[in-house]
Design a protein around this motif. Sequence first.
Motif, PDB file in Angstrom:
ATOM      1  N   ASN A  62       0.932  -1.094  -0.068  1.00 53.06           N
ATOM      2  CA  ASN A  62       0.151  -0.038   0.126  1.00 53.06           C
ATOM      3  C   ASN A  62       0.873   1.082   0.022  1.00 53.06           C
ATOM      4  O   ASN A  62       1.907   1.178   0.581  1.00 53.06           O
ATOM      5  N   SER A  63       0.263   2.348  -0.582  1.00 58.01           N
ATOM      6  CA  SER A  63       1.034   3.474  -0.318  1.00 58.01           C
ATOM      7  C   SER A  63       1.057   4.254   1.023  1.00 58.01           C
ATOM      8  O   SER A  63      -0.013   4.032   1.931  1.00 58.01           O
ATOM      9  N   PHE A  64       1.779   5.022   1.369  1.00 60.83           N
ATOM     10  CA  PHE A  64       1.814   5.901   2.817  1.00 60.83           C
ATOM     11  C   PHE A  64       0.553   6.523   2.710  1.00 60.83           C
ATOM     12  O   PHE A  64       0.063   6.716   3.947  1.00 60.83           O
ATOM     13  N   GLU A  65       0.157   7.131   1.806  1.00 56.23           N
ATOM     14  CA  GLU A  65      -0.907   8.155   1.841  1.00 56.23           C
ATOM     15  C   GLU A  65      -2.153   7.172   2.307  1.00 56.23           C
ATOM     16  O   GLU A  65      -3.147   7.809   3.078  1.00 56.23           O
ATOM     17  N   ASN A  66      -2.181   6.065   1.575  1.00 50.85           N
ATOM     18  CA  ASN A  66      -3.544   5.276   1.847  1.00 50.85           C
ATOM     19  C   ASN A  66      -3.504   4.517   3.147  1.00 50.85           C
ATOM     20  O   ASN A  66      -4.488   4.651   3.906  1.00 50.85           O
ATOM     21  N   LEU A  67      -2.420   4.285   3.555  1.00 47.23           N
ATOM     22  CA  LEU A  67      -2.051   3.619   5.015  1.00 47.23           C
ATOM     23  C   LEU A  67      -2.619   4.634   5.782  1.00 47.23           C
ATOM     24  O   LEU A  67      -3.335   4.201   7.000  1.00 47.23           O
ATOM     25  N   LEU A  68      -2.136   5.934   5.971  1.00 46.27           N
ATOM     26  CA  LEU A  68      -2.615   6.914   6.894  1.00 46.27           C
ATOM     27  C   LEU A  68      -3.852   7.244   6.870  1.00 46.27           C
ATOM     28  O   LEU A  68      -4.718   7.307   7.967  1.00 46.27           O
ATOM     29  N   SER A  69      -4.518   7.335   5.658  1.00 52.06           N
ATOM     30  CA  SER A  69      -6.153   7.375   5.462  1.00 52.06           C
ATOM     31  C   SER A  69      -7.050   6.298   6.030  1.00 52.06           C
ATOM     32  O   SER A  69      -7.758   6.426   6.895  1.00 52.06           O
TER      33      SER A  69
END
Length: 359
Positions: A233-240
């Motif tokens: 997963n991308s970091f942006e998606n992980l945080l979201s």
Amino acid sequence: MIIKKLSVYNFKNHSEKVFEFSPQINCFVGNNGVGKTNILDALHYLSVGKSFLGNTDLNNIMKDEDFFTIDAEIQNDDSEDIIKIFQPRESKKIIKKNDKGYDRMADHIGYLPSVMISPYDSNLISDSGESRRKFLDAMISQTDSEYLFDLIQYQKAVQQRNALLKYFAKNRTFDKDALEIYDDPITRLGTKIFEKRKDFVQKLNPIIQNFYQIISGGKETVSVIYESHLLENSFENLLSESLEKDRMLTYTSKGIHKDDLLFEMDHVLIKKVGSQGQQKSFLISLKLAQMNLVKKLAGKTPILLLDDIFDKLDDQRVSQLIELVNKENFGQIFITDTHKERTESVVKKINEESIIFEI
């Protein structure tokens, strides 16, 4: 890189010790408890600015003293450098090269790369992922001057995000925009760190496997697997996607600060199926692979610190290790042992100049 001279003052149990070293092999022999490992720890300080035993700097000041110092003369290609480490009890540590302090402590890392092989290495197999992350970070930091700086900034951003999550929970409020201020540096820095970790482990694996086959002569295959949330997963998606969970837990639950290294033998965790001998062989292979790769990437030959390993290895593994040291040209070596005769016997098998210091 050759350490020509080492001076320690008020460091652990040594009030004052001065050593002039061989450019090849240096051995410290003596009974248990006399401080042989402490000398290796002083050398480790020269490399990375801290103890390999995990002690805080203040705990390394000799009892009833106000400071410790570690000074060294280091041959660096055609020049000579003076490294000074000064730790007073009442203020922060100072590291200087040629009487000039560093703007950032991280700038010293990589100047004098080192690899330590010690009985404490078994903790890498048995401990939590945090110890393996620290080991991976230490390896990469010696080859990449910006890596440690990025990691420190990433950790600060995560700490600030966690503090804000705790503030929201305590005061029963929430401000998504305020939280997202930290998402950008976490994402940007975390992605850089992830890519460097993944690349480093990919390069490390075949070297480990080669050394393991030489040391153990075993038919089994060993490997290091890099485990990270960012692999899928991308970091942006992980945080979201983890936002609601993070609010409930009051800390950042996903990211490269949760990465781990899996040590496997024939695709099963080595701590579950590996014998004591197989685990020892794996750890030595891991450290020699670290040395080999650091040498390639940093363009410098690390110093090799061998702490009490002849007491922990059988004769066959000692012989294999000595053969590898000869073959790989590992550079300057520092050894501790409790038996002078055994040390002399081992050193004779290595065709290099040596000095034995009785502690």
